[in-house]
Design a protein around this motif. Structure first.
Motif, short mmCIF file in Angstrom:
data_model
loop_
_atom_site.label_atom_id
_atom_site.label_comp_id
_atom_site.label_asym_id
_atom_site.label_seq_id
_atom_site.Cartn_x
_atom_site.Cartn_y
_atom_site.Cartn_z
N ALA A 111 -2.71 4.06 -4.43
CA ALA A 111 -1.74 4.68 -3.53
C ALA A 111 -1.18 5.96 -4.15
CB ALA A 111 -0.61 3.70 -3.22
N GLY A 112 -0.94 5.93 -5.47
CA GLY A 112 -0.45 7.14 -6.13
C GLY A 112 -1.43 8.29 -6.09
N ALA A 113 -2.71 7.95 -5.99
CA ALA A 113 -3.75 8.99 -5.95
C ALA A 113 -4.20 9.31 -4.52
CB ALA A 113 -4.95 8.55 -6.78
N ALA A 114 -3.50 8.79 -3.52
CA ALA A 114 -3.92 8.95 -2.12
C ALA A 114 -4.01 10.43 -1.74
CB ALA A 114 -2.94 8.24 -1.20
N TRP A 115 -5.01 10.76 -0.93
CA TRP A 115 -5.25 12.14 -0.53
C TRP A 115 -4.92 12.39 0.94
CZ3 TRP A 115 -8.72 8.47 -2.05
CH2 TRP A 115 -9.53 7.91 -1.04
N SER A 116 -4.58 11.34 1.67
CA SER A 116 -4.24 11.49 3.09
C SER A 116 -3.36 10.33 3.51
CB SER A 116 -5.51 11.52 3.95
OG SER A 116 -6.17 10.25 3.89
N ALA A 117 -2.75 10.46 4.68
CA ALA A 117 -1.91 9.38 5.19
C ALA A 117 -2.74 8.12 5.42
CB ALA A 117 -1.23 9.82 6.49
N GLU A 118 -3.96 8.30 5.92
CA GLU A 118 -4.82 7.14 6.19
C GLU A 118 -5.18 6.40 4.92
OE1 GLU A 118 -5.10 10.06 9.47
OE2 GLU A 118 -5.34 10.20 7.28
N SER A 119 -5.51 7.14 3.86
CA SER A 119 -5.87 6.48 2.60
C SER A 119 -4.66 5.78 2.00
CB SER A 119 -6.43 7.50 1.60
OG SER A 119 -5.45 8.46 1.25
N LEU A 120 -3.47 6.37 2.11
CA LEU A 120 -2.26 5.76 1.58
C LEU A 120 -1.95 4.45 2.31
CD1 LEU A 120 0.11 5.77 -0.31
CD2 LEU A 120 1.31 7.33 1.24
N ILE A 121 -2.12 4.44 3.62
CA ILE A 121 -1.88 3.22 4.40
C ILE A 121 -2.85 2.12 3.96
CG2 ILE A 121 -2.01 2.21 6.71
CD1 ILE A 121 -1.06 4.98 7.77
N ALA A 122 -4.12 2.49 3.77
CA ALA A 122 -5.12 1.50 3.36
C ALA A 122 -4.79 0.92 1.99
CB ALA A 122 -6.51 2.14 3.34
N PHE A 123 -4.37 1.76 1.06
CA PHE A 123 -4.04 1.27 -0.28
C PHE A 123 -2.75 0.45 -0.28
CE2 PHE A 123 -6.41 5.28 -1.74
CZ PHE A 123 -7.62 4.60 -1.71
N ARG A 124 -1.84 0.75 0.64
CA ARG A 124 -0.62 -0.05 0.78
C ARG A 124 -0.95 -1.46 1.27
NH1 ARG A 124 4.22 -0.22 -0.92
NH2 ARG A 124 5.27 -0.41 1.08
N VAL A 125 -1.96 -1.57 2.13
CA VAL A 125 -2.39 -2.89 2.58
C VAL A 125 -2.93 -3.69 1.40
CG1 VAL A 125 -4.09 -4.11 4.00
CG2 VAL A 125 -2.83 -2.17 4.96
N LEU A 126 -3.70 -3.03 0.53
CA LEU A 126 -4.20 -3.70 -0.67
C LEU A 126 -3.04 -4.16 -1.55
CD1 LEU A 126 -6.55 -4.53 -2.52
CD2 LEU A 126 -6.50 -2.21 -3.49
N GLN A 127 -2.03 -3.31 -1.69
CA GLN A 127 -0.83 -3.69 -2.43
C GLN A 127 -0.20 -4.94 -1.82
OE1 GLN A 127 1.75 -0.10 -2.56
NE2 GLN A 127 2.27 -0.82 -4.60
N GLY A 128 -0.10 -4.97 -0.50
CA GLY A 128 0.53 -6.09 0.18
C GLY A 128 -0.22 -7.39 0.00
N LEU A 129 -1.55 -7.31 -0.07
CA LEU A 129 -2.34 -8.53 -0.28
C LEU A 129 -2.02 -9.16 -1.62
CD1 LEU A 129 -5.82 -7.38 1.10
CD2 LEU A 129 -4.14 -8.84 2.22
N GLY A 130 -1.75 -8.32 -2.63
CA GLY A 130 -1.32 -8.86 -3.92
C GLY A 130 0.14 -9.24 -3.93
N GLY A 131 0.99 -8.37 -3.37
CA GLY A 131 2.43 -8.61 -3.36
C GLY A 131 2.83 -9.85 -2.60
N GLY A 132 2.06 -10.21 -1.57
CA GLY A 132 2.41 -11.38 -0.78
C GLY A 132 2.29 -12.68 -1.54
N MET A 133 1.45 -12.70 -2.58
CA MET A 133 1.26 -13.92 -3.36
C MET A 133 2.12 -13.97 -4.61
SD MET A 133 -2.87 -14.58 -3.08
CE MET A 133 -3.34 -12.95 -3.70
N ILE A 134 2.70 -12.84 -5.01
CA ILE A 134 3.46 -12.81 -6.27
C ILE A 134 4.67 -13.73 -6.22
CG2 ILE A 134 4.95 -11.35 -7.70
CD1 ILE A 134 2.98 -9.08 -7.32
N MET A 135 5.49 -13.62 -5.16
CA MET A 135 6.72 -14.41 -5.09
C MET A 135 6.46 -15.91 -4.95
SD MET A 135 9.57 -13.07 -5.79
CE MET A 135 10.70 -14.24 -5.06
N PRO A 136 5.65 -16.36 -3.96
CA PRO A 136 5.45 -17.81 -3.85
C PRO A 136 4.73 -18.41 -5.05
CG PRO A 136 4.06 -16.63 -2.26
CD PRO A 136 5.03 -15.64 -2.83
N ALA A 137 3.75 -17.71 -5.61
CA ALA A 137 3.06 -18.24 -6.79
C ALA A 137 4.00 -18.27 -7.99
CB ALA A 137 1.82 -17.40 -7.11
N GLY A 138 4.77 -17.21 -8.18
CA GLY A 138 5.72 -17.19 -9.28
C GLY A 138 6.79 -18.24 -9.15
N MET A 139 7.28 -18.44 -7.94
CA MET A 139 8.31 -19.46 -7.71
C MET A 139 7.76 -20.85 -8.00
SD MET A 139 10.55 -20.04 -4.25
CE MET A 139 10.66 -18.26 -4.06
#
Length: 509
Positions: A111-139
């Motif tokens: 996401a930090g290296a994104a070159w367009s709005a579309e690429s940033l949105i796609a990389f944010r989705v990848l972030q969300g796939l990981g972020g969604g499991m961090i809290m319940p797994a950690g808890m």
């Protein structure tokens, strides 16, 4: 789920050291790993919100497109959270936690290296796939490590990033966007995530995955798209200030139908994706209802506070974050106390004190005007923080204390889904209420959109009191929802948890 941890860490039900109620060094080390990951994922949401105007300019894209940088992340969270409980049992909590951190860090770097709005949105989705499991797994990791007799203290530790995220996020995001670069709101996660990964590898107990029930694919097909559609509909309705458009009605309706279909499926299936039978236990059901009402009111109010400072008082994003610090200070004062009291006298008694304190703070916000003293507002925020420290995590502890070791992943997943949906409902509903209140008061019904345009100073001076009245009226809705949260809280457990009385896992058939 079995572990290869030392014997003293696995003696009582749910893990943890027998005998003393105080947290030992091993639990504190595990808590540090979990909190580091949680802070990273929660801060990311508020930090990105601050950068949206800059991203709109950077990519020469309309706000409706850039908004998907936030919405896409949220939808990814909703999609992946339901499968976390099954994945914990199938692959092991340590492995799943490390995989989720890896996905989040990878998504951040891209996401930090994104070159367009579309690429940033796609990389944010990848972030969300990981972020969604961090809290319940950690808890799950932390609750199993501490055991039911110390879950209150552990939950107070997990709650710190959940309360501080909305406060420190605008401060960090404002500084990075103004003085460094918007790219660093993503790059900053890379070193933090690398440290979290290393510590997780070294500190977390090695777990041995056991054969789990087959993944409930029909349930997954119903629930993940259902939650995504429901949250998207609510977010779109909030953005438009109305739920009457065809797009909002269809997406929200489809989401509600799919979630309802999942409920029917889960109550009949032998191995449901989320075990709704856990809600037959009074502690789990009442904690979930309390959390739902509290989440709607809390996240709705958190939306109003930055808007009030930036729209009515003309403060910058950085100044807004600084003005909200008293709330975090109040939470830090009472959260450790609330955790200890939860383990000693039971969560119900703690929450019975916490919610009334929040009501006092929220009542102060219903009195806001265009020139309300910042000292008065800071006092109200501090009181809000005091109450939240005695409410949010004790409520979650009430559900966890009565669960067996193998039930915790399923319950953690369900509670995170409730929290995510409640937050989405709260922000959407409060957005619509605020828009309606402003339309009723401002000339021409311009709402927020009208006042964000260039307005002559003389005209703005006349509008500010009307805008402040709109915020005050909207805070009354949050106050009412908090009163509703008090009703199920009356039935939360009011006794110290007894590990010997943790029931056997409920049969899946």
């Amino acid at each position: 789920m079995k572990s290869s941890a030392p014997p003293e860490a696995a003696a009582p039900p749910g893990g943890g050291e027998p005998g003393p109620d105080r947290l030992d060094r091993a639990v504190w080390a595990t808590a540090a790993v979990v909190v580091l990951g949680a802070i990273m994922s929660i801060l990311d949401v508020t930090v990105v919100n601050i950068a949206i105007p800059e991203l709109t300019h950077e990519f020469s894209a309309p706000l409706s497109q850039i908004q998907w940088i936030a919405t896409g992340y949220t939808l990814a969270l909703a999609t992946v959270i339901p499968v976390t409980g099954w994945a914990c049992a199938r692959f092991g909590t340590k492995r799943l936690y490390m995989v989720s951190l890896t996905l989040f860090v990878l998504g951040s770097a891209l996401a930090g290296a994104a070159w367009s709005a579309e690429s940033l949105i796609a990389f944010r989705v990848l972030q969300g796939l990981g972020g969604g499991m961090i809290m319940p797994a950690g808890m799950t990791i932390l609750t199993q490590k501490a055991g039911p007799q110390r879950v209150g203290q552990v939950m107070s530790v997990v709650g710190i990033p959940m309360l501080l995220g909305p406060i420190t996020g605008p401060i960090l995001g404002g500084w990075l966007v103004d003085d460094v670069s918007w790219r660093w709101i993503f790059y900053i996660n890379v070193p933090i995530g690398a440290i979290a990964l290393f510590l997780a590898w070294r500190i977390l107990d090695r777990d041995t995955p056991q054969p789990a029930e087959r993944l409930d694919l029909p349930g997954l097909v119903f629930l993940s798209p259902g939650l995504a559609s429901l949250i998207y509909g609510l977010a779109t309705g909030a953005e438009k200030g109305s739920f009457s458009s065809a797009t909002v009605l269809i997406t929200t309706g489809v989401g509600a139908v799919l979630v309802a279909a999942f409920v029917v499926r889960a109550l009949r299936a032998d191995n449901p994706l989320i075990d709704l039978r856990l809600f037959r236990r009074r502690s789990v059901a009442t904690a979930s209802l309390t959390m739902a009402f509290f989440g709607i009111a809390f996240f709705g109010a958190m939306l109003l506070l930055p808007l009030y400072f930036q729209v009515v008082r003309g403060e910058s994003a950085l100044a807004t974050g600084l003005l909200l610090i008293p709330q975090g200070v109040g939470a830090m004062v009472t959260m450790p106390i609330g955790g200890q009291l939860t383990d000693r006298i039971g969560p119900g008694r703690v929450v019975m004190v916490g919610i009334p304190i929040i009501l006092v703070g929220m009542f102060g916000l219903t009195q806001v005007e265009a020139d309300t003293s910042y000292w008065m507002l800071g006092g109200a925020f501090f009181v809000l923080g005091l109450g939240m420290g005695l409410t949010m995590m004790p409520t979650m502890s009430a559900a966890m204390q009565t669960l067996g070791h193998d039930e915790i992943p399923r319950a953690s997943t369900a509670l995170n889904i409730i929290q995510q949906v409640a937050g989405s409902i709260g922000t959407a509903a409060i957005s619509v209420v605020l828009t309606t209140e402003m339309n009723d008061r401002l000339p021409g019904g311009g709402g927020l959109g009208g006042v964000t345009q260039e307005v002559p100073p003389e005209a703005m001076a006349k509008l500010l009191p009307l805008m402040a009245d709109s915020f005050a009226a909207t805070f009354w809705w949050s106050l009412g929802l908090l009163v509703l949260a008090y009703i199920p809280a009356l039935f939360l457990p009011r006794r110290k948890p007894d590990p010997a009385q943790v029931p056997a896992p409920m049969p899946m058939h």
